[in-house]
Design a protein around this motif. Structure first.
Motif, PDB file in Angstrom:
ATOM      1  N   MET A 141       0.801  -1.224   0.000  1.00 60.23           N
ATOM      2  CA  MET A 141       0.000   0.000   0.000  1.00 60.23           C
ATOM      3  C   MET A 141       0.828   1.266   0.000  1.00 60.23           C
ATOM      4  SD  MET A 141      -3.442  -0.988   1.883  1.00 60.23           S
ATOM      5  CE  MET A 141      -4.058  -2.670   1.808  1.00 60.23           C
ATOM      6  N   THR A 142       1.838   1.312   0.852  1.00 59.46           N
ATOM      7  CA  THR A 142       2.585   2.570   0.886  1.00 59.46           C
ATOM      8  C   THR A 142       3.403   2.744  -0.401  1.00 59.46           C
ATOM      9  OG1 THR A 142       4.366   1.551   2.147  1.00 59.46           O
ATOM     10  CG2 THR A 142       2.690   2.702   3.399  1.00 59.46           C
ATOM     11  N   ASP A 173       2.417   1.826  -3.345  1.00 60.90           N
ATOM     12  CA  ASP A 173       1.430   2.322  -4.296  1.00 60.90           C
ATOM     13  C   ASP A 173       1.214   3.825  -4.114  1.00 60.90           C
ATOM     14  OD1 ASP A 173      -0.795   1.871  -6.247  1.00 60.90           O
ATOM     15  OD2 ASP A 173      -1.965   2.597  -4.547  1.00 60.90           O
ATOM     16  N   VAL A 174       1.117   4.238  -2.856  1.00 62.43           N
ATOM     17  CA  VAL A 174       0.936   5.666  -2.585  1.00 62.43           C
ATOM     18  C   VAL A 174       2.130   6.465  -3.106  1.00 62.43           C
ATOM     19  CG1 VAL A 174       0.830   7.393  -0.742  1.00 62.43           C
ATOM     20  CG2 VAL A 174      -0.615   5.374  -0.629  1.00 62.43           C
ATOM     21  N   GLN A 175       3.333   5.944  -2.872  1.00 55.94           N
ATOM     22  CA  GLN A 175       4.535   6.673  -3.288  1.00 55.94           C
ATOM     23  C   GLN A 175       4.690   6.721  -4.802  1.00 55.94           C
ATOM     24  OE1 GLN A 175       6.008   8.402  -1.288  1.00 55.94           O
ATOM     25  NE2 GLN A 175       6.193   7.484   0.726  1.00 55.94           N
ATOM     26  N   PHE A 222       0.132   7.869  -6.169  1.00 55.74           N
ATOM     27  CA  PHE A 222      -0.643   8.953  -5.599  1.00 55.74           C
ATOM     28  C   PHE A 222       0.193  10.232  -5.458  1.00 55.74           C
ATOM     29  CE2 PHE A 222      -2.443  10.949  -1.673  1.00 55.74           C
ATOM     30  CZ  PHE A 222      -3.557  11.451  -2.290  1.00 55.74           C
ATOM     31  N   VAL A 223       1.324  10.125  -4.794  1.00 50.40           N
ATOM     32  CA  VAL A 223       2.174  11.312  -4.603  1.00 50.40           C
ATOM     33  C   VAL A 223       2.589  11.921  -5.953  1.00 50.40           C
ATOM     34  CG1 VAL A 223       4.349  12.168  -3.658  1.00 50.40           C
ATOM     35  CG2 VAL A 223       2.939  10.608  -2.300  1.00 50.40           C
ATOM     36  N   ILE A 282      -0.116  14.101  -7.469  1.00 51.73           N
ATOM     37  CA  ILE A 282      -0.246  15.460  -6.924  1.00 51.73           C
ATOM     38  C   ILE A 282       0.847  16.349  -7.517  1.00 51.73           C
ATOM     39  CG2 ILE A 282      -0.335  16.866  -4.834  1.00 51.73           C
ATOM     40  CD1 ILE A 282      -1.148  14.384  -3.292  1.00 51.73           C
ATOM     41  N   THR A 283       2.058  15.804  -7.580  1.00 59.62           N
ATOM     42  CA  THR A 283       3.152  16.555  -8.201  1.00 59.62           C
ATOM     43  C   THR A 283       2.796  16.917  -9.642  1.00 59.62           C
ATOM     44  OG1 THR A 283       4.730  15.372  -6.807  1.00 59.62           O
ATOM     45  CG2 THR A 283       5.619  16.486  -8.756  1.00 59.62           C
ATOM     46  N   ASP A 336       0.656  19.969  -9.733  1.00 61.55           N
ATOM     47  CA  ASP A 336       1.480  21.177  -9.537  1.00 61.55           C
ATOM     48  C   ASP A 336       2.160  21.569 -10.848  1.00 61.55           C
ATOM     49  OD1 ASP A 336       1.027  21.668  -6.805  1.00 61.55           O
ATOM     50  OD2 ASP A 336       2.516  20.192  -6.203  1.00 61.55           O
ATOM     51  N   ILE A 370      -9.043   3.478  -3.776  1.00 61.41           N
ATOM     52  CA  ILE A 370      -8.852   4.608  -2.872  1.00 61.41           C
ATOM     53  C   ILE A 370      -7.915   5.623  -3.514  1.00 61.41           C
ATOM     54  CG2 ILE A 370      -7.981   5.350  -0.615  1.00 61.41           C
ATOM     55  CD1 ILE A 370      -8.709   2.576   0.488  1.00 61.41           C
ATOM     56  N   ALA A 426      -8.792   9.423  -4.402  1.00 58.01           N
ATOM     57  CA  ALA A 426      -8.064  10.540  -3.793  1.00 58.01           C
ATOM     58  C   ALA A 426      -7.524  11.473  -4.881  1.00 58.01           C
ATOM     59  CB  ALA A 426      -6.943  10.010  -2.906  1.00 58.01           C
ATOM     60  N   LYS A 465     -10.221  13.692  -5.989  1.00 60.07           N
ATOM     61  CA  LYS A 465     -10.483  14.771  -5.033  1.00 60.07           C
ATOM     62  C   LYS A 465      -9.459  15.891  -5.199  1.00 60.07           C
ATOM     63  CE  LYS A 465     -13.798  12.441  -2.863  1.00 60.07           C
ATOM     64  NZ  LYS A 465     -15.206  12.723  -3.229  1.00 60.07           N
ATOM     65  N   TYR A 466      -8.210  15.508  -5.431  1.00 60.73           N
ATOM     66  CA  TYR A 466      -7.174  16.529  -5.633  1.00 60.73           C
ATOM     67  C   TYR A 466      -7.423  17.319  -6.919  1.00 60.73           C
ATOM     68  CZ  TYR A 466      -4.108  15.812  -1.676  1.00 60.73           C
ATOM     69  OH  TYR A 466      -3.591  15.807  -0.406  1.00 60.73           O
TER      70      TYR A 466
END
Lengths: 317, 317
Positions: B87-88, B90-92, B95-96, B99-100, B103, B145, B149, B152-153
């Motif tokens: 999971m983490t 996958d987030v790294q 997901f992260v 978001i970048t 930006d 998820i 997320a 949502k961003y």
């Protein structure tokens, strides 16, 4: 055989809600450990084990929660505005460590995670007031998205790994130990300034409505969440009553018997116009409801802020 | 003055949906760049600029999207099962960097982001079938998820920075260039094995219902999302018709004129029993609807899988 009182660890135990929760749990006879980066009022945790550590450090978190039954997850470093300004930092420091926490809770045999979510941000701009737990969740700030994503992961971990949890979507808490350090807490911020004879800054025209709830009532809900066995996982914790910022200022003025100078600042994008939570579910399922009249809670808050003026001024410096 | 045709960059352009989308955009006269870690069918991108790079590398992403009008975000490394297991990570990795990406899109003047979300996972176990965009979103896997997320961003970035976007919640796409490399794509996986005379593995009892949509129809929706000016941001892209896995296998058997040996495996926690998307919004707002009859799309898929058997076997090895 006597029922074992569960041992409780409070992550974010040095913050406003954390201190209040730890004190109550200690009074109720739980073994209590507070974990956090720092505690602004160490004396407040007398008798309670304090463990300094960084939530983003998995080893520190593992050591902090090992052997505890209930993990209260009250950590959230970045407040709404700050989270918006540093989104990936917020994800790294709060969201990712929260997933790691769930892994650790599973492997360390934690019996339940109680998560402090944000009733004021996860819904976004509400379609219904007061807003029930079943309402759409469309946060308009990174803080709310992060809280919501953690909620979703809790659901996932229960499904995959049978990790038990409860989520409290807390409205706008106020009370002793809130010092408005990170810009949150309108009542604390306004009262501190009013007591000092300084002007209060209000974003927007003061018509913003919030559901202010006294911290002792929130702590009641945390306690009720420890052994709830009902089918629900998510509970709104508020009063069901909205108050706008002008009214709050008027109440503060009334109680401290002074007139406050208000500085009007432009409204902020992350502020939703009205937030009021429907609390029927917590009432029927947790047998919880707020017991503190607003003016009484405000009085206790003002009293605490007045008694601790010097200490607060130092911490805010 | 002639209307400028927007330049399009497809992140994840070397994958199943990406290749199909790039080819269509190229045919339609867009300047097209495909960006991704690798492309299994480089010949398929003939005439299209291919740029190899890692989505988790901000510099690579910035260089890839600079100067483009439309960014199609089709990247998602970890498939549902893998995402649950790491999971983490996958987030790294997803997901992260997403978001970048937002930006970067803001600072580089990207006109619109079109995000490939997952109609099969963001809703979780649906309360209504077919499921509309307004339904609750309670994913039961990390993949869902993460997609939610990111959605949502996107909403947040439009609010804060006026970054324009559209989200397509895509059902279960199938068609040429899908090779079931990461365990996704039941039709591709089943057909490849059926053509090779090998047994097909089905998790559960085959009653699982999915909304299978032919890739050309999905690509139609991506094209429609480029210049939609309506008020909606989220669109379900499916057929509105559910088919269970037994029926799919029967269709494959019928078209390749053979009987397939099915190996039944235990159901998986991450599989929701039924997923069918309501597509009224896309029909009325994007003026889009799927045009490919299921059996016709299946025929084209089988034909492609048959023609490319050797190449696929090599890539799956």
């Amino acid at each position: 055989m006597a029922t074992q009182i569960p041992a409780c660890v409070v992550l974010g135990g040095g913050g406003f809600m954390g201190i209040n929760l730890c004190r109550r749990l200690y009074r109720s006879g739980h073994r209590v450990r507070a974990f956090g980066r720092n505690c602004h009022f160490p004396d407040a945790l007398r008798g309670i084990e304090w463990r300094q550590g960084d939530f983003a450090d998995p080893d520190a978190v593992a050591a902090a929660i090992a052997g505890f039954d209930i993990v209260f997850h009250l950590v959230h470093g970045a407040m709404p505005l700050a989270a918006n300004l540093a989104m990936t930092t917020d994800v790294q420091r709060n969201f990712v460590p929260s997933i790691t926490l769930l892994d650790l809770c599973g492997s360390l045999g934690v019996k339940r995670v109680v998560f402090a979510s944000s009733g004021g941000t996860v819904y976004g701009i509400p379609q219904a007031l007061p807003t029930p737990e079943t309402a759409p969740t469309d946060p308009i700030c990174a803080y709310g998205i992060s809280k919501l994503a953690i909620e979703k992961y809790l659901t996932l971990y229960e499904r995959l790994y049978a990790l038990d949890f409860r989520i409290l979507r807390i409205a706008n808490p106020f009370g002793p130990f809130q010092i408005a350090l990170k810009g949150q807490g309108f009542i604390a911020a306004a009262t501190v300034r009013a007591l000092a004879g300084q002007p209060i800054e209000i974003w927007g025209d003061g018509s913003v409505v919030r559901d202010f709830i006294y911290i002792d009532d929130v702590v009641d809900a945390f306690e009720a969440a420890i052994d709830d066995q009902g089918p629900h996982r998510v509970f709104n914790i508020g009063t069901g009553i909205g108050r706008n910022l002008r009214d709050i200022v008027a109440s503060i003025e009334g109680q401290i018997e002074t007139v406050v100078d208000i500085r009007w600042a432009p409204g902020r994008d992350i502020d939703i116009p009205q937030s009021v939570l429907a609390i029927d579910r917590a009432a029927s399922e947790l047998r919880w409801s707020p017991r503190t009249a607003f003016e009484a809670g405000l009085g206790l808050t003002i009293e605490w802020l007045r008694d601790n003026r010097a200490a607060i001024a130092e911490r805010l410096r």
